[in-house]
Design an enzyme around this catalytic site. Structure first.
Site, PDB file in Angstrom:
ATOM      1  N   LYS A   1      85.462  41.969  66.964  1.00 53.79           N
ATOM      2  CA  LYS A   1      84.467  40.905  67.117  1.00 53.79           C
ATOM      3  C   LYS A   1      84.423  40.472  68.586  1.00 53.79           C
ATOM      4  O   LYS A   1      85.461  40.296  69.218  1.00 53.79           O
ATOM      5  CB  LYS A   1      84.780  39.723  66.192  1.00 53.79           C
ATOM      6  CG  LYS A   1      84.620  40.113  64.709  1.00 53.79           C
ATOM      7  CD  LYS A   1      84.713  38.928  63.789  1.00 53.79           C
ATOM      8  CE  LYS A   1      84.816  39.340  62.337  1.00 53.79           C
ATOM      9  NZ  LYS A   1      83.574  39.405  61.602  1.00 53.79           N
TER      10      LYS A   1
ATOM     11  N   ASP B   1      94.925  39.848  51.691  1.00 53.87           N
ATOM     12  CA  ASP B   1      93.587  40.316  52.063  1.00 53.87           C
ATOM     13  C   ASP B   1      93.170  39.794  53.443  1.00 53.87           C
ATOM     14  O   ASP B   1      92.457  40.481  54.174  1.00 53.87           O
ATOM     15  CB  ASP B   1      92.587  39.837  50.996  1.00 53.87           C
ATOM     16  CG  ASP B   1      91.197  40.444  51.181  1.00 53.87           C
ATOM     17  OD1 ASP B   1      91.114  41.666  51.409  1.00 53.87           O
ATOM     18  OD2 ASP B   1      90.192  39.710  51.097  1.00 53.87           O
TER      19      ASP B   1
ATOM     20  N   LYS C   1      92.099  49.386  56.406  1.00 53.97           N
ATOM     21  CA  LYS C   1      93.021  48.607  55.601  1.00 53.97           C
ATOM     22  C   LYS C   1      92.687  48.766  54.115  1.00 53.97           C
ATOM     23  O   LYS C   1      91.551  49.139  53.836  1.00 53.97           O
ATOM     24  CB  LYS C   1      93.002  47.142  56.046  1.00 53.97           C
ATOM     25  CG  LYS C   1      91.815  46.315  55.502  1.00 53.97           C
ATOM     26  CD  LYS C   1      91.885  44.906  55.975  1.00 53.97           C
ATOM     27  CE  LYS C   1      92.142  43.927  54.882  1.00 53.97           C
ATOM     28  NZ  LYS C   1      90.980  43.507  54.083  1.00 53.97           N
TER      29      LYS C   1
ATOM     30  N   HIS D   1      93.852  39.690  59.449  1.00 53.92           N
ATOM     31  CA  HIS D   1      92.917  39.019  60.354  1.00 53.92           C
ATOM     32  C   HIS D   1      93.477  37.723  60.954  1.00 53.92           C
ATOM     33  O   HIS D   1      93.405  37.509  62.162  1.00 53.92           O
ATOM     34  CB  HIS D   1      91.605  38.697  59.632  1.00 53.92           C
ATOM     35  CG  HIS D   1      91.007  39.879  58.911  1.00 53.92           C
ATOM     36  ND1 HIS D   1      91.035  41.147  59.427  1.00 53.92           N
ATOM     37  CD2 HIS D   1      90.363  39.982  57.716  1.00 53.92           C
ATOM     38  CE1 HIS D   1      90.425  41.987  58.580  1.00 53.92           C
ATOM     39  NE2 HIS D   1      90.027  41.297  57.540  1.00 53.92           N
TER      40      HIS D   1
ATOM     41  N   LYS E   1      80.347  29.867  55.934  1.00 54.19           N
ATOM     42  CA  LYS E   1      80.951  31.093  56.458  1.00 54.19           C
ATOM     43  C   LYS E   1      81.220  30.837  57.938  1.00 54.19           C
ATOM     44  O   LYS E   1      80.291  30.594  58.716  1.00 54.19           O
ATOM     45  CB  LYS E   1      79.955  32.257  56.286  1.00 54.19           C
ATOM     46  CG  LYS E   1      80.236  33.473  57.135  1.00 54.19           C
ATOM     47  CD  LYS E   1      80.984  34.516  56.373  1.00 54.19           C
ATOM     48  CE  LYS E   1      81.282  35.735  57.226  1.00 54.19           C
ATOM     49  NZ  LYS E   1      82.419  36.492  56.784  1.00 54.19           N
TER      50      LYS E   1
ATOM     51  N   ARG F   1      83.270  63.343  47.819  1.00 54.26           N
ATOM     52  CA  ARG F   1      83.357  64.184  46.623  1.00 54.26           C
ATOM     53  C   ARG F   1      81.982  64.479  46.022  1.00 54.26           C
ATOM     54  O   ARG F   1      81.788  65.457  45.326  1.00 54.26           O
ATOM     55  CB  ARG F   1      84.191  63.450  45.569  1.00 54.26           C
ATOM     56  CG  ARG F   1      85.535  64.108  45.355  1.00 54.26           C
ATOM     57  CD  ARG F   1      86.290  63.360  44.324  1.00 54.26           C
ATOM     58  NE  ARG F   1      85.982  61.925  44.403  1.00 54.26           N
ATOM     59  CZ  ARG F   1      86.622  60.987  43.733  1.00 54.26           C
ATOM     60  NH1 ARG F   1      87.592  61.310  42.941  1.00 54.26           N
ATOM     61  NH2 ARG F   1      86.308  59.719  43.847  1.00 54.26           N
TER      62      ARG F   1
ATOM     63  N   HIS G   1      89.149  44.833  61.559  1.00 54.94           N
ATOM     64  CA  HIS G   1      87.813  44.710  62.143  1.00 54.94           C
ATOM     65  C   HIS G   1      87.623  43.394  62.901  1.00 54.94           C
ATOM     66  O   HIS G   1      86.742  43.285  63.735  1.00 54.94           O
ATOM     67  CB  HIS G   1      86.712  44.964  61.105  1.00 54.94           C
ATOM     68  CG  HIS G   1      86.438  43.819  60.177  1.00 54.94           C
ATOM     69  ND1 HIS G   1      87.170  43.579  59.059  1.00 54.94           N
ATOM     70  CD2 HIS G   1      85.493  42.857  60.203  1.00 54.94           C
ATOM     71  CE1 HIS G   1      86.691  42.518  58.440  1.00 54.94           C
ATOM     72  NE2 HIS G   1      85.671  42.051  59.118  1.00 54.94           N
TER      73      HIS G   1
ATOM     74  N   GLU H   1      84.813  31.629  54.006  1.00 56.32           N
ATOM     75  CA  GLU H   1      83.684  32.423  53.506  1.00 56.32           C
ATOM     76  C   GLU H   1      83.045  31.690  52.344  1.00 56.32           C
ATOM     77  O   GLU H   1      83.735  30.996  51.595  1.00 56.32           O
ATOM     78  CB  GLU H   1      84.184  33.775  52.987  1.00 56.32           C
ATOM     79  CG  GLU H   1      84.742  34.670  54.057  1.00 56.32           C
ATOM     80  CD  GLU H   1      85.212  35.991  53.454  1.00 56.32           C
ATOM     81  OE1 GLU H   1      84.407  36.913  53.396  1.00 56.32           O
ATOM     82  OE2 GLU H   1      86.372  36.055  53.013  1.00 56.32           O
TER      83      GLU H   1
END
Ligand code: BG6
Length: 489
Positions: A180, A233, A146, A238, A344, A49, A176, A214
């Protein structure tokens, strides 16, 4: 093995000024170009936009690459080549007339790949307006980010809308994690090695653990995340995709539908978690203040943008999941994922059963513990824990547990692990759907997750606090220890 070059594409990126595009997609597209994996005739058309002329947009992409690529990763010649592919169209996604401007940029000799890095609320408008501008033909593809829905009902609405304009074999739903490297390596590990392939079932395996942790908190996403939580989430997509890659039966071929057929079977075989068993099978947590790598961090309710002090949204989930089929009967899958954890890390651990009879000194029984540790990030690799005799002249047989270590990064000092998006963007241009999620997969996954989320509501489950920088609430440890097992360290 060299891969034949795919047909040239018009890669139309909706949401080209958004965070995902800037942080992940443009750097990934650049890396593909640098590696000579993009068709020389392919174009990248940013759509957003924001008012920009062509030069202003190219400059914004240059800034993002300077920021997100490592120093020295982009030469001037590489940038010039990439910049020559870029184009920009300012579009209000709700205005059909604006889509004519996209049409002016396209070339009929190229396949149009539409990448929707936009909120799902505009998926319908984009599809409708592409159609009314007559931009959709038999070749046109659509790539969806997603979240595809908030639950089964809303994901069906999105899928139905998109299906009005695109056939399923033109729809590429991104998870995603499937891009990997080590996730794809799981296919090689399982189906190219008889050593593992022949021992991948309940006679050999005791249980499986999947951890996706994480250290980050919400990073300015509080108001979005508070409506979603870690179950939607991370688990719905995942973690369940990783579980499928571990648990699926060998596909008869390596094509997209053979792989996805097997994954759907796993999702449909997940044992329901309902109000009857939820307190024993699932734990929800929310981080309180604590410390990560020696630095103090605030709790969930004190994060920037937090709107209430007593939210019941989970930032941590651990689950004990059973797959009701012949291969996995009696083998629990323990899953855990959370924000603000000590490291992580994404890791799959296959824990093997011990031999039925132990002939060594009974005091050494605990050493015997064959584990296959598949590390997705960081330091991608595979470790197999085996038991050997210690090298010594001591009386008796002293056992030790050692690891056979395959560290993918170590083999080549110049090695660079491609980002998951590089693989997925390339596959969307090549036209291979193997690493994308099919409609029945996403719906089966939502159906199972909805039941669990409803069960939490029915029993009035309250999130359990855990200090930032720890592995979640105490209940997560109890979840696995109740079964006489423990989380892999
Ligand atoms: C996203 C989630 O899908 O995955 C984020 O929405 C999460 O909350 C991210 O941080 C993690 O991805 P990765 O690749 O960094 O493990």
């Amino acid at each position: 093995m060299s891969i034949p070059m795919h047909q040239a594409c018009d890669f139309v990126l909706f949401g080209a000024k958004g965070d995902l595009a800037m942080r992940k997609l443009f750097p990934a597209l650049f890396q593909l170009d640098k590696a000579n994996l993009l068709n020389p005739k392919s174009k990248i058309i940013g759509v957003a936009r924001t008012e920009h002329d062509q030069a202003g947009f190219v400059e914004a992409v240059k800034e993002t690459l300077d920021r997100f690529l490592k120093a020295g990763e982009m030469s001037d010649a590489e940038w010039q080549r990439f910049a020559a592919r870029l184009d920009y169209v300012q579009v209000d996604m709700t205005k059909p007339e604006d889509f004519k401007k996209i049409s002016a940029k396209l070339d009929a000799s190229r396949v149009m790949v539409n990448y929707l890095a936009t909120p799902p609320s505009v998926f319908g408008d984009i599809c409708k307006n592409l159609s009314s501008a007559e931009l959709i033909n038999e070749q046109t593809r659509i790539v969806l980010e997603k979240p595809i829905g908030h639950d089964l009902a809303s994901s069906k609405v999105i899928n139905d809308t998109v299906a009005t304009y695109f056939k399923e074999d033109r729809i590429y739903r991104i998870d995603h994690y499937l891009g990997k490297e080590t996730v794809q390596n799981l296919l090689a590990l399982r189906f190219a090695n008889n050593l593992f392939g022949s021992q991948w079932h309940n006679s050999a395996i005791d249980h499986v653990q999947i951890t996706v942790s994480e250290t980050v908190g919400l990073e300015g996403r509080w108001s979005y995340y508070d409506k979603v939580g870690q179950m939607r989430d991370m688990v719905q997509n995942h973690l369940l995709q990783l579980l499928c890659m571990v648990a699926m039966n060998p596909p008869s071929k390596l094509d997209a539908d053979s792989i996805r057929d097997e994954k759907v079977r796993v999702l449909k075989a997940l044992h329901p978690i309902t109000s009857e068993n939820v307190t024993k099978r699932a734990v929800r947590g929310q981080y309180a203040a604590g410390s990560i790598n020696g630095s103090a961090v605030v709790g969930y309710a004190q994060e920037d943008g937090a709107q209430k002090a007593n939210s019941n949204t989970e930032t941590f989930v651990s689950l004990r999941v059973n797959v009701d089929n012949w291969r996995w009967a009696g083998v629990p899958f323990y899953l855990r994922t959370g924000k603000r954890m000590p490291a992580k890390m994404t890791e799959i651990v296959i824990v093997y059963k011990n031999n039925p009879h132990f002939i060594f000194d009974p005091k050494q029984r605990d050493i015997v513990n064959n584990r296959l540790v598949i590390r997705l990030q960081p330091e991608e690799g595979i470790r197999l824990h085996v038991v050997t005799k210690q090298l010594d002249l001591q009386q008796g047989m002293n056992l030790q547990n050692r690891a056979l270590n395959l560290n993918f990064g170590e083999d080549d000092p110049n090695h660079r692990t491609p980002d998951a998006y590089e693989r997925l963007l390339l596959e969307s241009m090549v036209g291979d759907q193997s690493l994308f999620v099919r409609r029945d997969e996403i719906e089966a996954s939502w159906a199972w997750c909805d039941q669990l989320i409803d069960a939490w509501k029915e029993v009035g489950d309250e999130v359990k606090p855990y200090n930032a920088g720890t592995w979640g609430p105490i209940g997560s440890i109890a979840l696995i220890e109740r079964d006489g097992r423990s989380w892999h360290e």
